[in-house]
Write a protein that holds these residues in place. Structure first.
Motif, short mmCIF file in Angstrom:
data_model
loop_
_atom_site.label_atom_id
_atom_site.label_comp_id
_atom_site.label_asym_id
_atom_site.label_seq_id
_atom_site.Cartn_x
_atom_site.Cartn_y
_atom_site.Cartn_z
N LYS A 136 6.42 4.81 -3.91
CA LYS A 136 7.48 4.57 -4.89
C LYS A 136 6.94 4.74 -6.30
O LYS A 136 7.59 5.35 -7.15
CB LYS A 136 8.06 3.16 -4.72
N LEU A 137 5.76 4.20 -6.55
CA LEU A 137 5.17 4.31 -7.88
C LEU A 137 4.87 5.78 -8.21
O LEU A 137 5.17 6.25 -9.30
CB LEU A 137 3.89 3.48 -7.97
N ALA A 138 4.29 6.49 -7.25
CA ALA A 138 3.97 7.90 -7.47
C ALA A 138 5.25 8.69 -7.72
O ALA A 138 5.29 9.57 -8.59
CB ALA A 138 3.22 8.48 -6.28
N GLY A 139 6.31 8.38 -7.00
CA GLY A 139 7.59 9.05 -7.20
C GLY A 139 8.13 8.82 -8.59
O GLY A 139 8.63 9.76 -9.24
N LYS A 140 8.04 7.58 -9.08
CA LYS A 140 8.51 7.27 -10.44
C LYS A 140 7.68 8.04 -11.47
O LYS A 140 8.23 8.58 -12.43
CB LYS A 140 8.41 5.77 -10.71
N ASP A 178 0.81 -1.21 0.00
CA ASP A 178 0.00 0.00 0.00
C ASP A 178 0.84 1.26 0.00
O ASP A 178 1.34 1.66 -1.04
CB ASP A 178 -1.00 0.02 1.16
N GLU A 179 1.05 1.87 1.15
CA GLU A 179 1.66 3.20 1.20
C GLU A 179 3.03 3.24 0.55
O GLU A 179 3.27 4.07 -0.32
CB GLU A 179 1.78 3.66 2.65
N GLN A 180 3.93 2.38 0.97
CA GLN A 180 5.29 2.44 0.44
C GLN A 180 5.32 2.11 -1.05
O GLN A 180 6.01 2.77 -1.83
CB GLN A 180 6.21 1.50 1.20
N LEU A 186 5.95 10.86 -11.01
CA LEU A 186 6.25 12.30 -10.93
C LEU A 186 7.61 12.62 -11.54
O LEU A 186 7.76 13.64 -12.22
CB LEU A 186 6.18 12.77 -9.48
N ASN A 187 8.60 11.76 -11.31
CA ASN A 187 9.91 11.98 -11.93
C ASN A 187 9.80 11.89 -13.44
O ASN A 187 10.45 12.67 -14.16
CB ASN A 187 10.93 10.96 -11.42
N GLY A 188 9.00 10.95 -13.95
CA GLY A 188 8.79 10.83 -15.39
C GLY A 188 8.12 12.06 -15.97
O GLY A 188 8.46 12.51 -17.06
N LEU A 189 7.16 12.60 -15.24
CA LEU A 189 6.49 13.83 -15.70
C LEU A 189 7.46 15.00 -15.71
O LEU A 189 7.51 15.78 -16.66
CB LEU A 189 5.29 14.15 -14.81
#
Length: 78
Positions: free
Chosen positions: A53-57, A47-49, A59-62
């Motif tokens: 991690k997915l959200a970070g990837k 869930d959270e972690q 956002l970095n891609g964006l």
């Protein structure tokens, strides 16, 4: 889900055998599942972690321009 054959010896084998003998689990597979569940409950890996991690990837891609976005209208959802 894939099947895996795992040989347990030493400390891990002893822990699984004790889980069985004390009645915490009925099978070795169940003992391993319970251990993984407890590990996740302690360290909150799902869930959270995972989402962080997915959200970070994403956002970095964006930010880098590797992931493109577009506007859409609500009519597209119908």
């Amino acid at each position: 889900m894939a099947n895996a054959n795992i040989e347990l010896s030493g400390y891990t084998g002893t822990v699984v055998e004790r889980m069985l003998s004390l009645g915490y689990a009925k099978t070795k597979t169940e003992a391993i599942r319970l251990a993984l569940f407890q590990f996740d409950q302690t360290y909150k890996l799902t869930d959270e972690q995972a989402y962080d991690k997915l959200a970070g990837k994403i956002l970095n891609g964006l930010d880098s321009g590797k992931i493109k976005t577009r506007k859409f209208s609500l009519k597209e959802l119908d």
